[in-house]
Design an enzyme around this catalytic site. Structure first.
Site, PDB file in Angstrom:
ATOM      1  N   TYR A 295       0.804  -1.235   0.000  1.00 18.30           N
ATOM      2  CA  TYR A 295       0.000   0.000   0.000  1.00 18.30           C
ATOM      3  C   TYR A 295       0.831   1.276   0.000  1.00 18.30           C
ATOM      4  O   TYR A 295       0.463   2.251   0.635  1.00 18.30           O
ATOM      5  CB  TYR A 295      -0.973   0.020   1.192  1.00 18.30           C
ATOM      6  CG  TYR A 295      -1.534  -1.318   1.570  1.00 18.30           C
ATOM      7  CD1 TYR A 295      -2.275  -2.071   0.650  1.00 18.30           C
ATOM      8  CD2 TYR A 295      -1.334  -1.857   2.829  1.00 18.30           C
ATOM      9  CE1 TYR A 295      -2.791  -3.311   0.997  1.00 18.30           C
ATOM     10  CE2 TYR A 295      -1.848  -3.093   3.183  1.00 18.30           C
ATOM     11  CZ  TYR A 295      -2.574  -3.825   2.256  1.00 18.30           C
ATOM     12  OH  TYR A 295      -3.076  -5.059   2.600  1.00 18.30           O
ATOM     13  N   HIS A 296       1.922   1.311  -0.777  1.00 16.20           N
ATOM     14  CA  HIS A 296       2.782   2.495  -0.812  1.00 16.20           C
ATOM     15  C   HIS A 296       3.015   2.990  -2.242  1.00 16.20           C
ATOM     16  O   HIS A 296       4.156   3.219  -2.644  1.00 16.20           O
ATOM     17  CB  HIS A 296       4.131   2.189  -0.151  1.00 16.20           C
ATOM     18  CG  HIS A 296       4.030   1.758   1.269  1.00 16.20           C
ATOM     19  ND1 HIS A 296       5.018   1.009   1.892  1.00 16.20           N
ATOM     20  CD2 HIS A 296       3.076   1.976   2.212  1.00 16.20           C
ATOM     21  CE1 HIS A 296       4.665   0.775   3.149  1.00 16.20           C
ATOM     22  NE2 HIS A 296       3.497   1.349   3.354  1.00 16.20           N
ATOM     23  N   PRO A 297       1.978   3.197  -3.059  1.00 16.04           N
ATOM     24  CA  PRO A 297       2.198   3.648  -4.438  1.00 16.04           C
ATOM     25  C   PRO A 297       2.643   5.106  -4.492  1.00 16.04           C
ATOM     26  O   PRO A 297       2.136   5.954  -3.762  1.00 16.04           O
ATOM     27  CB  PRO A 297       0.824   3.468  -5.085  1.00 16.04           C
ATOM     28  CG  PRO A 297      -0.145   3.657  -3.952  1.00 16.04           C
ATOM     29  CD  PRO A 297       0.539   3.038  -2.761  1.00 16.04           C
TER      30      PRO A 297
END
Length: 529
Positions: free
Chosen positions: A465-467
């Protein structure tokens, strides 16, 4: 309606900007959020994160296109859709990344973004309940705290890490990052402390700040080449909001490039194919998408101190619900990913390239698939991936999800580092402090050679969850914004969120996003003088 500043997106960056810009009573600020207010108890109870994948009203369940590097699987890409954005739905881990991350940003043509430049903004944002030194702040809006009731297994993980040869690190955000330890979290008094809680809630009564929820930005309108209007949809009605000074896009790594492209700001050929008139040909919009690939080792451990699906687990959960409701203490103050560590996948690496998150339960399919019994999980995350992907429009409808293609694990070096990271993570699971209580599940424990591990990783890896990166800053032809975060060729428009990061920080991205917005607020104020 007309305002001095319009901020599109009330996530971590948008909340910071709205609060900081409205400090000046002579300016008016509108903050637009497509989702609802942050009123759900599941947001404020830290353990409510476990239910977030099931609550689509505040967590948007986006998906990737089929991923070549994941054997054609479709990845899960949840994004917060409420005041606070993903800071209202994430695991609350406070990590800044490595000093070298920001020096790299500066070296890529972004003066003012080196470690020495950004550290004051990390400190400005932070109120750390435990740490008071040159690395940490104690007067900022964002509360950073120790876990109130860390699970005994999280402490055993740290002990196992030391047994496996890593140093104990009591502060991952200090002089050095490597080692194992308990994470600090964005909590306060047993509750989640999101960017909305930190920056927005205390200032909602300011007469010059208008917060609008349930508002979807459709496109930005240029007047004489200058960004001046945001066309929005609210309650089935369309209207336009006008900005006297600036429009600031803070929709995140997926929605910010999508909004720019719907507005005719992006790669000309793609816009033409979508039937969008090109207002400014910006070929880098939607390029450079990258994210931390992550794979999870699961261990079965029949101990009810851990979260799990069982009669005793249900009883403990009910007790925890009562205690949290009455006292804001106990079992449900967990963020689940309570401990972790950073290390090099090989001695040849110049700095740590693997992050671990130790979860006090059996995590399967992002928590969306219940797994009977009790156990613990260990995430293995690649910090500096070289694979790069894209975001593109699937439709010009503002409510349609964009086409998200991170191209996970398509660079050969990424897989080699992941394999090495998994091998080292298993050393911790096999250390006495953990192996005495549980064993790695058969699905991964039987894998030994690189080919087997590579296949298993491709079958199971996904995002953590780190785009970032889809509107990256720089001065080259594929940069979207400059070092002041102004969109190239479009006066009156900035992008301020994780999409402008040229390279992903080495760790969880919420604290860096808040730092970035703190600095951007000063840049915007300086430009108005």
């Amino acid at each position: 309606m007309e305002f001095d500043y319009i901020v599109v997106g009330a996530g971590s960056a948008g909340c910071v900007l709205a609060a900081r810009l409205s400090e000046d009573p002579s300016v008016t600020v509108a903050l637009l959020e497509a989702g609802p207010p942050d009123t759900s108890p599941l947001i404020h109870c830290p353990a409510g994160i476990a239910a977030m994948p099931l609550i689509n009203s505040v967590s948007q369940p986006l998906s990737t296109v089929p991923q070549e590097g994941l054997l054609g699987r479709t990845g899960y890409q949840p994004r917060g859709r409420t005041l606070g954005g993903s800071s209202s739905t994430n695991a609350m881990v406070y990590i800044r990344g490595q000093h070298a991350d920001y020096d790299r940003w500066a070296a890529m043509g972004n003066p003012g973004w080196g470690w020495a430049d950004v550290l004051p903004y990390f400190r400005k944002a932070e109120h750390n309940e435990r740490l008071s030194d040159d690395w940490h702040g104690q007067n900022g809006p964002l509360n950073v705290a120790e876990l109130q009731s860390p699970n005994v297994f999280s402490k055993r993980f740290v002990e196992a890490g030391v047994q496996a040869g890593w140093a104990h690190n009591p502060d991952f955000n200090g002089a050095r990052q490597d080692g194992v330890g308990l994470y600090q979290v964005t909590h306060k008094n047993g509750e989640r402390f999101s960017a909305a809680k930190a920056y927005l809630t205390p200032h909602r009564q300011r007469p010059n700040l208008q917060v609008m929820t349930g508002v979807t930005a459709q496109r930005i309108v240029l007047e004489g080449g200058v960004a001046r209007q945001v066309q929005v949809l609210q309650g089935g009605s369309q209207r336009s909001l006008r900005a006297r000074r600036e429009i600031i896009v803070s929709g995140g790594a997926f929605q910010s490039p999508a909004l720019l492209m719907r507005s005719g700001l992006g790669p000309g050929a793609h816009l033409q194919a979508m039937g969008v008139a090109t207002q400014c040909d910006l070929p880098g919009v939607g390029e450079n998408l990258h994210d931390h690939p992550d794979v999870v080792l699961v261990a079965d451990a029949p101990h009810t101190e851990l979260f799990g699906v069982s009669p005793m687990g249900a009883w403990h959960l009910l007790q925890g619900m009562w205690q949290w409701r009455q006292q804001r203490k106990g079992l449900l103050t967990t963020n689940f990913a309570e401990a972790g560590g950073f290390f090099k996948s090989s001695p040849e690496q110049a700095r740590p390239d693997i992050q671990l998150h130790f979860v006090v339960g059996k995590l399967v399919n992002h928590g969306r698939t219940p797994s009977w019994g009790h156990g613990f999980s260990l995430h293995v995350c690649l910090l500096q991936p070289q694979s790069r992907g894209t975001v593109r429009l699937a439709s010009t409808d503002a409510n349609a999800s964009p086409l998200i293609d991170p191209r996970f694990l398509t660079h050969a070096d990424d897989m080699a580092q992941m394999i090495a990271g998994v091998r080292q993570a298993r050393r911790i699971l096999q250390a006495p402090a953990l192996s005495a209580y549980g064993r790695e599940s058969r699905a991964s424990a039987s894998l030994h050679n690189d080919a087997q591990l590579s296949q298993w990783i491709r079958e199971n890896a996904d995002t953590i969850y780190h785009p970032v990166g889809t509107c990256r800053m720089g001065s080259d032809p594929l940069a979207v914004v400059d070092a002041q975060l102004r969109v190239h060729g479009v006066p009156g428009l900035r992008v301020v969120d994780a999409s402008v990061m040229p390279c992903v920080p080495s760790g969880n991205t919420n604290a860096p996003t808040i730092m970035l917005a703190e600095k951007a607020a000063d840049l915007i104020k300086a430009a108005a003088v």
